[in-house]
Design a protein around this motif. Structure first.
Motif, mmCIF file in Angstrom:
data_model
loop_
_atom_site.group_PDB
_atom_site.id
_atom_site.type_symbol
_atom_site.label_atom_id
_atom_site.label_comp_id
_atom_site.label_asym_id
_atom_site.label_seq_id
_atom_site.Cartn_x
_atom_site.Cartn_y
_atom_site.Cartn_z
ATOM 1 N N ARG A 45 -24.350 49.702 -11.208
ATOM 2 C CA ARG A 45 -22.900 49.497 -11.183
ATOM 3 C C ARG A 45 -22.510 48.669 -9.958
ATOM 4 N NH1 ARG A 45 -23.242 50.939 -15.728
ATOM 5 N NH2 ARG A 45 -22.468 52.876 -16.665
ATOM 6 N N ARG A 46 -21.325 48.317 -9.978
ATOM 7 C CA ARG A 46 -20.763 47.578 -8.848
ATOM 8 C C ARG A 46 -20.404 48.508 -7.714
ATOM 9 N NH1 ARG A 46 -16.179 43.646 -11.154
ATOM 10 N NH2 ARG A 46 -17.663 42.688 -12.549
ATOM 11 N N HIS A 47 -20.447 47.915 -6.506
ATOM 12 C CA HIS A 47 -19.878 48.613 -5.376
ATOM 13 C C HIS A 47 -18.568 47.921 -5.029
ATOM 14 C CE1 HIS A 47 -21.030 51.997 -3.118
ATOM 15 N NE2 HIS A 47 -22.319 51.728 -3.089
ATOM 16 N N THR A 48 -17.748 48.670 -4.334
ATOM 17 C CA THR A 48 -16.525 48.040 -3.840
ATOM 18 C C THR A 48 -16.645 47.907 -2.335
ATOM 19 O OG1 THR A 48 -15.229 49.033 -5.567
ATOM 20 C CG2 THR A 48 -14.042 48.273 -3.633
ATOM 21 N N VAL A 49 -16.475 46.684 -1.871
ATOM 22 C CA VAL A 49 -16.525 46.437 -0.424
ATOM 23 C C VAL A 49 -15.095 46.400 0.102
ATOM 24 C CG1 VAL A 49 -17.173 44.804 1.363
ATOM 25 C CG2 VAL A 49 -18.681 45.172 -0.599
ATOM 26 N N LEU A 50 -14.857 47.220 1.116
ATOM 27 C CA LEU A 50 -13.518 47.203 1.729
ATOM 28 C C LEU A 50 -13.617 46.628 3.133
ATOM 29 C CD1 LEU A 50 -10.491 48.126 1.515
ATOM 30 C CD2 LEU A 50 -11.210 50.111 2.841
ATOM 31 N N LEU A 51 -12.877 45.556 3.370
ATOM 32 C CA LEU A 51 -12.814 45.009 4.730
ATOM 33 C C LEU A 51 -11.720 45.771 5.470
ATOM 34 C CD1 LEU A 51 -12.909 41.225 3.791
ATOM 35 C CD2 LEU A 51 -14.790 42.598 4.705
ATOM 36 N N LEU A 52 -12.130 46.474 6.489
ATOM 37 C CA LEU A 52 -11.171 47.264 7.278
ATOM 38 C C LEU A 52 -10.932 46.524 8.584
ATOM 39 C CD1 LEU A 52 -9.756 50.109 7.482
ATOM 40 C CD2 LEU A 52 -11.714 50.771 8.828
ATOM 41 N N MET A 53 -9.764 45.931 8.694
ATOM 42 C CA MET A 53 -9.577 45.041 9.842
ATOM 43 C C MET A 53 -8.351 45.399 10.661
ATOM 44 S SD MET A 53 -10.724 41.486 8.189
ATOM 45 C CE MET A 53 -11.106 40.706 9.723
ATOM 46 N N LEU A 113 -20.717 37.104 0.859
ATOM 47 C CA LEU A 113 -21.967 37.739 0.424
ATOM 48 C C LEU A 113 -21.675 38.751 -0.672
ATOM 49 C CD1 LEU A 113 -23.805 38.377 3.802
ATOM 50 C CD2 LEU A 113 -24.411 36.742 2.007
ATOM 51 N N ALA A 114 -20.637 39.567 -0.472
ATOM 52 C CA ALA A 114 -20.304 40.609 -1.432
ATOM 53 C C ALA A 114 -19.854 39.998 -2.740
ATOM 54 C CB ALA A 114 -19.209 41.504 -0.850
ATOM 55 N N SER A 115 -19.014 38.973 -2.658
ATOM 56 C CA SER A 115 -18.465 38.443 -3.905
ATOM 57 C C SER A 115 -19.528 37.667 -4.671
ATOM 58 C CB SER A 115 -17.221 37.605 -3.628
ATOM 59 O OG SER A 115 -17.566 36.280 -3.372
ATOM 60 N N ARG A 116 -20.501 37.067 -3.952
ATOM 61 C CA ARG A 116 -21.609 36.413 -4.656
ATOM 62 C C ARG A 116 -22.498 37.432 -5.332
ATOM 63 N NH1 ARG A 116 -25.529 32.419 -1.878
ATOM 64 N NH2 ARG A 116 -26.348 34.514 -1.530
ATOM 65 N N HIS A 117 -22.522 38.599 -4.774
ATOM 66 C CA HIS A 117 -23.307 39.684 -5.309
ATOM 67 C C HIS A 117 -22.590 40.336 -6.476
ATOM 68 C CE1 HIS A 117 -25.422 43.693 -4.839
ATOM 69 N NE2 HIS A 117 -26.427 42.830 -4.927
ATOM 70 N N GLY A 118 -21.352 39.935 -6.667
ATOM 71 C CA GLY A 118 -20.590 40.466 -7.791
ATOM 72 C C GLY A 118 -19.756 41.670 -7.441
ATOM 73 N N VAL A 162 -13.999 42.892 -3.554
ATOM 74 C CA VAL A 162 -13.689 42.955 -2.120
ATOM 75 C C VAL A 162 -12.209 43.280 -1.953
ATOM 76 C CG1 VAL A 162 -13.695 41.723 0.067
ATOM 77 C CG2 VAL A 162 -15.445 41.234 -1.640
ATOM 78 N N GLY A 163 -11.954 44.335 -1.158
ATOM 79 C CA GLY A 163 -10.565 44.699 -0.860
ATOM 80 C C GLY A 163 -10.324 44.574 0.620
ATOM 81 N N LEU A 164 -9.077 44.713 0.998
ATOM 82 C CA LEU A 164 -8.743 44.587 2.423
ATOM 83 C C LEU A 164 -7.767 45.678 2.812
ATOM 84 C CD1 LEU A 164 -8.633 42.939 5.120
ATOM 85 C CD2 LEU A 164 -6.681 41.743 4.133
ATOM 86 N N ARG A 205 -10.713 43.176 -5.581
ATOM 87 C CA ARG A 205 -10.844 42.332 -6.783
ATOM 88 C C ARG A 205 -12.022 41.418 -6.559
ATOM 89 N NH1 ARG A 205 -5.492 39.479 -8.026
ATOM 90 N NH2 ARG A 205 -4.059 41.210 -7.787
ATOM 91 N N SER A 206 -12.431 40.806 -7.613
ATOM 92 C CA SER A 206 -13.594 39.935 -7.462
ATOM 93 C C SER A 206 -13.122 38.492 -7.327
ATOM 94 C CB SER A 206 -14.515 40.085 -8.667
ATOM 95 O OG SER A 206 -13.804 39.749 -9.838
ATOM 96 N N GLY A 207 -14.013 37.655 -6.899
ATOM 97 C CA GLY A 207 -13.709 36.231 -6.875
ATOM 98 C C GLY A 207 -13.424 35.719 -5.483
ATOM 99 N N GLU A 208 -13.800 34.463 -5.311
ATOM 100 C CA GLU A 208 -13.643 33.865 -3.986
ATOM 101 C C GLU A 208 -12.186 33.546 -3.686
ATOM 102 O OE1 GLU A 208 -16.327 30.662 -3.219
ATOM 103 O OE2 GLU A 208 -18.025 31.822 -3.956
ATOM 104 N N GLU A 209 -11.386 33.306 -4.719
ATOM 105 C CA GLU A 209 -9.966 33.031 -4.491
ATOM 106 C C GLU A 209 -9.315 34.248 -3.863
ATOM 107 O OE1 GLU A 209 -11.446 32.813 -7.376
ATOM 108 O OE2 GLU A 209 -11.431 30.685 -7.887
ATOM 109 N N HIS A 210 -9.704 35.406 -4.368
ATOM 110 C CA HIS A 210 -9.160 36.641 -3.826
ATOM 111 C C HIS A 210 -9.573 36.809 -2.369
ATOM 112 C CE1 HIS A 210 -7.688 40.665 -3.646
ATOM 113 N NE2 HIS A 210 -8.872 41.135 -3.301
ATOM 114 N N LEU A 211 -10.835 36.512 -2.092
ATOM 115 C CA LEU A 211 -11.326 36.606 -0.714
ATOM 116 C C LEU A 211 -10.537 35.672 0.205
ATOM 117 C CD1 LEU A 211 -13.431 37.666 1.274
ATOM 118 C CD2 LEU A 211 -14.897 35.762 0.600
ATOM 119 N N GLU A 212 -10.315 34.473 -0.284
ATOM 120 C CA GLU A 212 -9.534 33.501 0.485
ATOM 121 C C GLU A 212 -8.161 34.068 0.843
ATOM 122 O OE1 GLU A 212 -10.644 30.367 1.226
ATOM 123 O OE2 GLU A 212 -8.785 29.823 2.267
ATOM 124 N N ARG A 213 -7.578 34.696 -0.142
ATOM 125 C CA ARG A 213 -6.254 35.288 0.056
ATOM 126 C C ARG A 213 -6.315 36.360 1.147
ATOM 127 N NH1 ARG A 213 -3.679 39.364 -3.408
ATOM 128 N NH2 ARG A 213 -1.952 39.770 -1.987
#
Lengths: 298, 323
Positions: free
Chosen positions: A63-71, A101-106, A109-111, A125-133
């Motif tokens: 399954r997928r993991h969810t990566v949370l960026l805690l900043m 790295l996380a989003s390439r892994h599928g 990524v949340g924040l 959410r997934s995707g590099e656009e989301h990461l950019e945001r």
């Protein structure tokens, strides 16, 4: 390269991490007796033949993991890092590397970011656009006139409102966790996987052969006159205090069993992030964590 | 103590105010933002250094204020106002000495007194004529005081001993002590007829015992002196008049001296010469005092001194403040 998860994921969506759910994958888990309702194609015929009653082959689902960026996006992060850049630039850089790295892994990524007064959560959410945001959000939030930093607020938010198992990558500055923050960290560590990246603060006392500049504390607004930082006694006392603090910080994170790595500037971010990932995977950071087999699939 | 340009002070104050205002309006110097400053500022060493730094800054401010005030005061030209009555030292003095035998000790005393006086002269001119039956100009009017002093020393020694070639040329006439001729020669030592700015006086030492037939009588000589505006101060060591008749030698001499506006003294001993010469000098001095005038002296020493001290202090402090 991806963020290693020592514990199984709880999400239902397909991914590449070991899951608590059983399902189809290449990772064989166990054989169990057939109960009505099981799919016939799951029956292990050879085992059934040896055993005499139908047995079902079970696999660990991936399954997928969810990566949370805690900043931390308080005022502190807009201040200078050791390299002289704003700390938030380095934080965004590091978060970008980890998120990519996380989003390439599928992974999703949340924040979660914020300061001492408020926290803001952007769901994974997934995707590099989301990461950019997410990265833009971090960059826009940390400013010199914003509220003060208080990572405990964000830790509390995660513990209070976020359900499910998360891979938490925290990026903050060189604060020394107090007792309250330590207890929050301990609870966080118990529930989630935590990786900690520290952006090192600017040197306050003058370094030999370096022209010193007047400094202003973003916390109190107090100025630190340059001539004072050149004073030999002040420098010696500061160096001693710094060593002491470093040691205490190391001890705190070591005691909590959280992989922690420091980064000084943007040239150094990649090395630090990889060192952090490696530390986390190998669990070299802590002697307290019980050995638990990695269960990544694939 | 007053200031010549008092308006510089308000001007300087205004300049300081404007500068301070501009400085406040200026954008604050670039400062780097840092976090966790308390890691440094909470150190007792830092607190100590900060207190010292503040004390130095306060001292620098005080020194700067003192420096500005002192330089502004110096720029305003502080002056000392005093009233002065300057003595005009533009006299011409001719010593006119009768060197007949009876006069030598008095002459030596006069020469000695003027030898001392010549050392303090500043602007005066002195000349010397000796006479007996004819007159000899020993040295003309001069302001070379060293030379005059040398000549006076020689004269004093020769007059003391009473011998030598010093008296050569004084017996060329017929008779001796031709006082009228001697005084006339002395008066002729002053150049021209117009006294101009300079006062003229003759110190005439004689006993007025005439023996012989002079070309000028004493009256004629004193008339000549009066015409040339020369005052004759007569010293008589041997006033032995009988009674108050005007034809007695002492009375004649006194009359001649007073005709020129001068004074007459009788001497009991050569030691009194010094006092008498001083008296003559004083009369002359009081006669030739200029009108009182206001003298303005610049007194920049103390403000500039204070400025120098505070400036030095500021340099030292600046060196400590900006290492």
């Amino acid at each position: 390269m991806f963020i290693f998860a020592h514990r199984r994921t709880l999400t239902l969506l397909d991914g590449e991490y070991g899951s608590v759910f059983k399902g189809r994958s290449l990772d064989f888990d166990e054989l169990r007796a057939y109960v009505p309702g099981d799919e016939v194609r799951d029956i292990d015929w050879k085992a059934t033949a040896r055993h005499g009653s139908p047995l079902i082959k079970r696999y660990v689902a991936v399954r997928r993991h969810t990566v949370l960026l805690l900043m931390d996006t308080g005022r502190n992060m807009a201040a200078q890092a050791l390299s002289g850049e704003p700390k938030k630039d380095i934080a965004v850089h590091a978060a970008g590397v980890l998120g990519y790295l996380a989003s390439r892994h599928g992974d999703d990524v949340g924040l979660l970011h914020g300061n001492a007064t408020a926290s803001k959560y952007l769901p994974p959410r997934s995707g590099e656009e989301h990461l950019e945001r997410l990265l833009r959000e971090v960059d826009a939030s940390a400013s010199l006139d914003g509220p003060a930093s208080g990572i405990a607020e964000q830790l509390d938010y995660v513990l209070r409102y976020l359900k499910g198992r998360l891979l938490i990558v925290a990026v903050a500055d060189e604060f020394l966790p107090d007792a309250h923050t330590q207890s929050l960290l301990r609870r966080l560590r118990g529930r989630h996987e935590v990786l900690w990246l520290t952006v090192r603060d600017a040197e306050l006392a003058a370094v030999a052969g370096n022209r010193m500049q007047q400094s202003t504390d973003v916390g109190t607004g107090q100025g630190i006159p340059a001539p004072l930082t050149v004073d030999a006694k002040v420098r010696a006392a500061y160096a001693a205090a710094t060593l002491e603090r470093e040691k205490r910080r190391r001890d705190v994170f070591h005691g909590l069993g959280i992989a922690e790595e420091q980064t000084t500037g943007s040239e150094d971010v990649l090395t630090s992030v990889f060192a952090l990932l490696e530390k986390h995977r190998s669990r070299a950071f802590s002697s307290r964590t019980s050995p638990q087999g990695g269960n990544r699939a694939g | 103590m007053e200031l010549t340009y008092w308006w510089i002070l308000p001007l300087a104050a205004a300049a300081v105010t404007i500068t301070a205002w501009l400085h406040r309006r200026r954008r604050p110097p670039k400062s780097r933002p840092i976090a966790h400053g308390e890691r440094l500022t909470d150190l007792p060493e830092y607190q100590h250094a900060l207190r010292r730094h503040r004390a130095r800054l306060a001292l620098a401010v005080v020194l700067g204020a003192v420096f500005l005030a002192a330089t502004a005061t110096a720029a305003a030209r502080p002056i000392h106002r005093s009233t002065e009555q300057p003595e005009i030292r533009n006299r011409d003095i001719v010593l006119c000495l009768d060197v007949s035998g009876s006069m030598t000790s008095t002459d030596a005393a006069i020469a000695a007194v003027f030898e001392d006086l010549a050392k303090e002269f500043d602007g005066e001119r002195i000349g010397m004529v000796i006479f007996d039956s004819s007159s000899v100009q020993l040295f003309p009017l001069t302001d070379d005081y060293q030379f005059a002093a040398e000549q006076l020393t020689l004269a004093k020694e020769a007059l003391d001993s009473g011998t030598g070639s010093f008296f050569d040329g004084t017996w060329n006439g017929e008779g001796s002590s031709l006082i009228g001729d001697g005084l006339a020669s002395c008066v002729q030592s002053f150049p021209g007829t117009d006294a101009g700015e300079r006062s003229r006086s003759v110190v005439l030492a004689t006993d007025n015992f005439l023996s012989g037939e002079p070309i000028f009588t004493l009256e004629e000589a004193s008339a000549l002196a009066a015409e040339k505006k020369v005052k004759v101060h007569a010293l008589n060591p041997g006033d032995m008049d009988y009674g108050g008749q005007p034809d007695q030698p002492g009375a004649q001499l006194e009359a001649a001296a007073q005709r020129t506006g001068g004074t007459y003294f009788t001497l009991d001993s050569p030691d009194a010469v010094q006092g008498i010469v001083q008296k003559v000098q004083e009369t002359e001095a009081t006669n030739y005092l200029a009108a009182p005038r206001v003298v303005l002296d610049d007194a920049p020493a103390w403000p500039l001194g204070i400025a120098l001290l505070s400036g030095t202090g500021m340099l030292l402090l600046g060196w400590r403040l900006e290492p």
